[in-house]
Design an enzyme around this catalytic site. Structure first.
Site, short mmCIF file in Angstrom:
data_model
loop_
_atom_site.label_atom_id
_atom_site.label_comp_id
_atom_site.label_asym_id
_atom_site.label_seq_id
_atom_site.Cartn_x
_atom_site.Cartn_y
_atom_site.Cartn_z
N GLY A 32 0.78 -1.34 -0.24
CA GLY A 32 -0.14 -0.18 0.31
C GLY A 32 0.67 1.43 -0.18
O GLY A 32 2.20 0.96 -0.45
N LYS A 33 0.40 2.39 0.38
CA LYS A 33 0.96 3.89 0.68
C LYS A 33 1.86 3.35 1.81
O LYS A 33 2.64 4.33 1.47
CB LYS A 33 -0.06 4.80 0.40
CG LYS A 33 -0.93 5.27 -0.66
CD LYS A 33 -2.00 6.40 -0.86
CE LYS A 33 -3.13 6.00 0.74
NZ LYS A 33 -3.81 5.19 0.27
N GLU A 34 1.52 2.84 2.63
CA GLU A 34 2.42 3.14 3.96
C GLU A 34 3.21 1.83 4.15
O GLU A 34 3.77 1.91 5.28
CB GLU A 34 1.13 3.73 5.31
CG GLU A 34 0.69 4.92 4.56
CD GLU A 34 -0.10 5.38 5.91
OE1 GLU A 34 -0.47 4.26 6.23
OE2 GLU A 34 -1.13 6.08 5.70
N VAL A 92 2.89 -6.01 2.74
CA VAL A 92 2.00 -6.87 4.07
C VAL A 92 2.92 -8.09 3.27
O VAL A 92 2.64 -8.39 2.16
CB VAL A 92 0.44 -7.08 3.88
CG1 VAL A 92 0.09 -7.95 4.50
CG2 VAL A 92 -0.27 -5.12 3.67
N LYS A 137 2.03 -6.94 8.67
CA LYS A 137 3.01 -5.54 7.97
C LYS A 137 3.71 -4.65 8.54
O LYS A 137 4.48 -4.77 9.96
CB LYS A 137 1.32 -5.10 8.39
CG LYS A 137 1.18 -3.45 7.60
CD LYS A 137 -0.41 -2.84 8.41
CE LYS A 137 -0.84 -1.32 7.73
NZ LYS A 137 -1.87 -0.91 7.97
N GLU A 148 -3.85 -11.93 12.51
CA GLU A 148 -4.30 -13.04 11.88
C GLU A 148 -4.58 -12.35 10.96
O GLU A 148 -4.71 -11.37 10.31
CB GLU A 148 -5.82 -13.06 12.25
CG GLU A 148 -6.95 -14.35 11.61
CD GLU A 148 -8.42 -13.85 12.63
OE1 GLU A 148 -9.06 -14.85 11.79
OE2 GLU A 148 -8.32 -13.23 13.32
N VAL A 196 -6.62 -12.29 7.45
CA VAL A 196 -7.44 -13.02 5.90
C VAL A 196 -8.12 -13.43 5.17
O VAL A 196 -6.85 -11.96 4.39
CB VAL A 196 -8.89 -11.37 6.81
CG1 VAL A 196 -9.78 -11.51 6.61
CG2 VAL A 196 -8.07 -10.86 8.03
N ASP A 243 -10.37 6.49 7.79
CA ASP A 243 -9.73 5.96 6.86
C ASP A 243 -10.49 4.83 6.59
O ASP A 243 -10.22 4.10 5.76
CB ASP A 243 -8.37 5.73 7.12
CG ASP A 243 -7.88 5.38 5.81
OD1 ASP A 243 -8.12 6.61 4.57
OD2 ASP A 243 -6.49 4.62 5.56
N ASP A 269 -6.33 -1.76 8.65
CA ASP A 269 -5.84 -0.89 8.47
C ASP A 269 -6.53 0.41 9.12
O ASP A 269 -6.43 1.41 9.37
CB ASP A 269 -6.49 -0.12 6.82
CG ASP A 269 -5.50 1.19 6.60
OD1 ASP A 269 -4.55 1.15 7.19
OD2 ASP A 269 -5.56 1.73 5.14
N1 LIG Z 1 -5.32 -9.05 8.19
C1 LIG Z 1 -5.20 -8.95 6.81
N2 LIG Z 1 -5.07 -10.50 6.35
C2 LIG Z 1 -4.31 -10.57 5.08
N3 LIG Z 1 -4.61 -9.70 3.82
C3 LIG Z 1 -4.08 -8.45 4.85
C4 LIG Z 1 -4.27 -8.19 6.23
N4 LIG Z 1 -4.14 -6.80 6.41
C5 LIG Z 1 -3.72 -6.00 5.63
N5 LIG Z 1 -3.47 -7.05 3.91
C6 LIG Z 1 -3.94 -6.68 2.93
O1 LIG Z 1 -2.74 -6.04 2.63
C7 LIG Z 1 -3.35 -5.02 1.48
C8 LIG Z 1 -3.22 -3.39 2.65
O2 LIG Z 1 -2.72 -3.16 4.00
P1 LIG Z 1 -3.54 -1.95 4.77
O3 LIG Z 1 -5.04 -1.23 4.23
O4 LIG Z 1 -3.51 -2.15 5.97
O5 LIG Z 1 -2.41 -1.08 4.16
P2 LIG Z 1 -1.68 0.40 4.09
O6 LIG Z 1 -0.33 0.68 3.23
O7 LIG Z 1 -2.47 1.65 4.86
O8 LIG Z 1 -2.14 0.39 2.57
P3 LIG Z 1 -3.47 1.15 1.44
O9 LIG Z 1 -2.26 2.72 1.29
O10 LIG Z 1 -2.97 0.87 0.26
O11 LIG Z 1 -4.47 1.70 2.52
C9 LIG Z 1 -4.97 -4.75 2.72
O12 LIG Z 1 -5.63 -4.28 0.80
C10 LIG Z 1 -4.81 -6.63 2.07
O13 LIG Z 1 -4.95 -6.66 0.39
MG LIG Z 2 -5.28 0.13 3.70
#
Ligand SMILES: Nc1ncnc2c1ncn2[C@@H]1O[C@H](COP(=O)(O)OP(=O)(O)OP(=O)(O)O)[C@@H](O)[C@H]1O
Ligand SMILES: [Mg+2]
Length: 263
Positions: free
Chosen positions: A56-58, A61, A75, A143, A145, A187, A204
């Site tokens: 993702g942006k931040e 995973v 993460k 966990e 998912v 968010d 998130d």
């Molecule tokens: N607990 C989890 N189990 C399975 N996949 C997960 C889990 N948490 C996150 N992911 C995967 O990682 C992706 C990004 O997670 P998250 O939104 O928490 O991070 P982010 O860096 O904030 O991403 P974004 O900038 O896209 O919002 C999710 O869309 C999903 O595909």
């Molecule tokens: Mg996200």
């Protein structure tokens, strides 16, 4: 070897000094995250990392495996992320982070800790979230998912079968969050809700704030606006300002198979 069996394979001995390099070096792109992972392995929260599953942006995973063979979501927050800086205004109004000093290296760590704590509070209040397991530095373990070691799709990618029921559930979670966990996600949108066989998981949590935060009401309204905008493409939905009053103060009920709210 089946996929599950291959996940369970791996180094059997507990990692010690010299094993650091062979266990974690090169797995993550930043050394700080590798060291954090090493500590998580040493204390038995993670056995090993299988592969990256999303970015993702931040954060990035990864699919990991627990010592008893269960899939984990690991993460890793980017040490340098410009969007973290944008979030700092929320940290500054939150009494839990009064002692925080703005330094580049500590922002990712703060975000990780914040997401872990918020996940815990939401989980305890009965909101469906990935169960929090552990964290260290900029690495969060929770966990996993998903099925067949693939993350579940978001509701944007895979809308639930029954959209009325799904909206009702999300509003219930938002209400539990506000009233029991005393939190606002901050968010929430169709991108941060996973649809795992029609079970919805909210993910998130790093931007969540307490209900006493000066921006809590604005953030809640914004979360509701995102949700209403998405669901209104499929079903009739009430206005987000009306739902705000419902989430904060009142019970939500479904009437005559349609959306209805009893005040
Ligand atoms: N607990 C989890 N189990 C399975 N996949 C997960 C889990 N948490 C996150 N992911 C995967 O990682 C992706 C990004 O997670 P998250 O939104 O928490 O991070 P982010 O860096 O904030 O991403 P974004 O900038 O896209 O919002 C999710 O869309 C999903 O595909
Ligand atoms: Mg996200």
């Amino acid at each position: 070897m089946s996929r599950e069996a291959s996940l369970q394979a791996g180094p059997e001995e507990s990692p010690e000094g010299g094993r650091y390099a062979s266990l974690v070096r090169g797995l993550f792109r930043d050394e700080y995250a590798s060291r954090s992972l090493y500590r998580l392995i040493r204390r038995g929260s993670v056995k090993r990392i299988v592969r990256e599953v999303a970015a993702g942006k931040e954060s990035r995973v990864y699919l990991g495996v627990s010592p008893d063979g269960k899939p984990l979501a690991v993460k890793v927050y980017f040490i340098e992320s410009t969007s973290f800086r944008g979030h700092l205004k929320y940290v500054k109004g939150d009494h839990r982070f009064r002692s925080f000093k703005e330094k580049a290296w500590s922002i990712a760590t703060l975000w990780c800790w914040k997401e872990f704590r918020n996940l815990h509070r939401a989980y305890r209040a009965g909101v469906k979230v990935p169960a929090p397991i552990d964290y260290e530095g900029n690495v969060l373990v929770m966990e996993f998912v998903g099925d067949c070691f693939k993350p579940a799709p978001t509701i944007k990618e895979y809308p639930p079968n029954d959209m009325n029921k799904a909206l009702s559930l999300i509003l219930k979670y938002m209400s539990l969050l506000w009233k029991k966990a005393r939190l606002v996600h901050g968010d929430l949108s169709e991108y941060n809700i996973l649809n795992h066989s029609n079970e919805l998981y909210i993910i998130d949590w790093s931007a969540a704030v307490e209900t006493t935060h000066p921006k809590a009401e604005t953030l809640l309204l914004n979360d509701l606006k995102n949700i209403v905008k998405f669901f209104s493409r499929f079903i009739e939905t009430p206005d987000h300002t009306y739902l705000y009053k419902v989430v904060v103060k009142n019970e939500i009920k479904k009437v005559d198979g349609r959306w209805g709210i009893l005040i």
